[in-house]
Design a protein around this motif. Structure first.
Motif, PDB file in Angstrom:
ATOM      1  N   LYS A   1       0.802  -1.227   0.000  1.00  9.84           N
ATOM      2  CA  LYS A   1       0.000   0.000   0.000  1.00  9.84           C
ATOM      3  C   LYS A   1       0.832   1.273   0.000  1.00  9.84           C
ATOM      4  N   ALA A   2       2.095   1.187   0.424  1.00 11.36           N
ATOM      5  CA  ALA A   2       2.911   2.392   0.551  1.00 11.36           C
ATOM      6  C   ALA A   2       4.374   2.033   0.315  1.00 11.36           C
TER       7      ALA A   2
ATOM      8  N   LYS B   1      -0.484   3.987  -4.876  1.00  8.04           N
ATOM      9  CA  LYS B   1       0.233   3.791  -3.619  1.00  8.04           C
ATOM     10  C   LYS B   1       0.598   5.122  -2.972  1.00  8.04           C
ATOM     11  N   ARG B   2       0.675   5.107  -1.668  1.00 13.15           N
ATOM     12  CA  ARG B   2       1.209   6.245  -0.923  1.00 13.15           C
ATOM     13  C   ARG B   2       2.731   6.187  -1.012  1.00 13.15           C
TER      14      ARG B   2
ATOM     15  N   PHE C   1       2.101   8.652   7.823  1.00  7.11           N
ATOM     16  CA  PHE C   1       2.361   7.933   6.572  1.00  7.11           C
ATOM     17  C   PHE C   1       2.029   6.452   6.707  1.00  7.11           C
ATOM     18  N   TYR C   2       2.406   5.864   7.832  1.00  9.47           N
ATOM     19  CA  TYR C   2       2.215   4.428   8.019  1.00  9.47           C
ATOM     20  C   TYR C   2       0.888   4.085   8.704  1.00  9.47           C
TER      21      TYR C   2
END
Length: 343
Positions: free
Chosen positions: A66-67, A89-90, A316-317
């Motif tokens: 996802k990131a 995606k981030r 962010f996470y």
């Protein structure tokens, strides 16, 4: 250092993490993973994968990832950002570095020289916070001989013995590129005041070593200045005043960090307010803040909306959700009310 910007925050926020180190230096990441297991991190939470382009593309394309957090060369970062963002995606991507220090005429001689030598040649200059360029306000004449003297005192070796200051650069190709950039600087009019290209380390005669190298009379149009070097090569420029020095820094295409060395609070404040980079140092070389702070590299050296550490790293996470709930019974009505829900 770089994996520790990422996976501790990621796993603390409840994620599993895939760490893909550079294929040229995979060892440190494996050591960190072993230490994480020893500390009790469950199997499968931190995962190390090795490889080159195929693995890189797979990470960008995989729907379950996802990131992506990335630190590396500008070209690779731009490729990753384009490919991974197309998958929704981030992303946080830190690329490109050409860090500067402005040295004012009133700067403390010993403190400044120690900082410039340490930040310029430590880790053989192979770090995104290395000091690549020094801008001497008022001229370099009072500084050059002492700078060369201290650089010559550094010990170059394989790093397997105590007391080594500078190890090898990462590959033969990188060494050749650095030597080429040094030569282009000389051919463009720079003064080679210390040449480390032909250094020989006993027992490693064919190793990828470059000794401390200093170029002065460097100008902004030289290739050695415009491109990343990422090695133990210090470029010296001159400026007539602090305004011109700040302008040099702000015009460079990379914007990772900059420092000023001065005993003037007025000069320091002007630098702090007018410089257009993320990481600032005042009488210290480019700083790497604690995880509780924030690594604030700015564009074009950074792509993404949230930085690596501090509160931004946690954001962010973490996937933020908005939950609206109602637990009371609504009174009966004659018909369905097509109204905006408020509370």
């Amino acid at each position: 250092m770089i994996p520790l910007w990422m996976f501790p925050t990621a796993v603390t926020c409840g994620n599993s993490f895939i760490l893909k180190p550079s294929e040229k230096d995979p060892g440190a990441s494996v050591m960190l993973a072993e230490l994480a297991m020893e500390a009790g991190l469950p199997n499968g939470v931190l995962n190390i994968v090795h490889g080159t382009n195929e693995i890189f593309d797979a990470i960008c394309d995989d729907d379950d990832i996802k990131a992506i957090s990335f630190v590396g060369p500008k070209a690779a970062g731009a490729y990753m950002y384009s490919r991974a963002s197309a998958k929704g995606k981030r992303i946080q991507s830190n690329v490109g570095a050409k860090n500067h220090a402005i040295v004012m005429p009133d700067a403390s001689m010993d403190t400044t020289l120690n900082a410039v030598i340490s930040a310029g040649f430590g880790a053989a200059g192979q770090k995104c916070v290395a000091l690549a360029t020094v801008v001497f306000v008022g001229g370099i004449d009072l500084w050059e001989d002492k700078l060369v003297e201290r650089a010559k005192s550094l010990k170059v070796d394989a790093g397997t013995e105590a007391g080594v200051d500078i190890g090898p650069v990462i590959s033969k190709q990188v060494k050749e590129q650095m030597c080429r950039l040094i030569q282009t600087g000389v051919e463009s009019g720079a003064k080679l005041v210390l040449d480390g290209r032909n250094i020989v380390v006993p027992g490693f005669e064919h190793g990828n070593f470059i000794g401390p190298t200093i170029l002065s009379n460097v100008t902004a149009d030289m290739e050695c200045y415009k491109e990343e070097i990422f090695g133990p090569i210090l470029l010296c420029m001159e400026a007539d005043n602090i305004e011109d020095a700040i302008n040099v820094v702000n015009k460079n295409k990379y914007s990772n960090g900059a420092s000023i060395f001065t005993t003037s609070g007025v000069a320091a404040r002007k630098f702090q307010m007018e410089i257009e980079v993320g990481q600032l140092g005042i009488n210290v070389p480019i700083s790497v803040p604690l995880p509780s702070s924030l690594f604030t590299s700015s564009r074009p050296s950074f792509a993404g909306d949230l930085k690596f550490d501090g509160k931004a790293g946690i954001q962010f996470y973490t996937q933020i959700k908005t939950v609206t709930q109602q637990w009371k019974d609504l009174p009966d009505s004659d018909g369905q009310a097509l109204l905006m829900s408020t509370s």
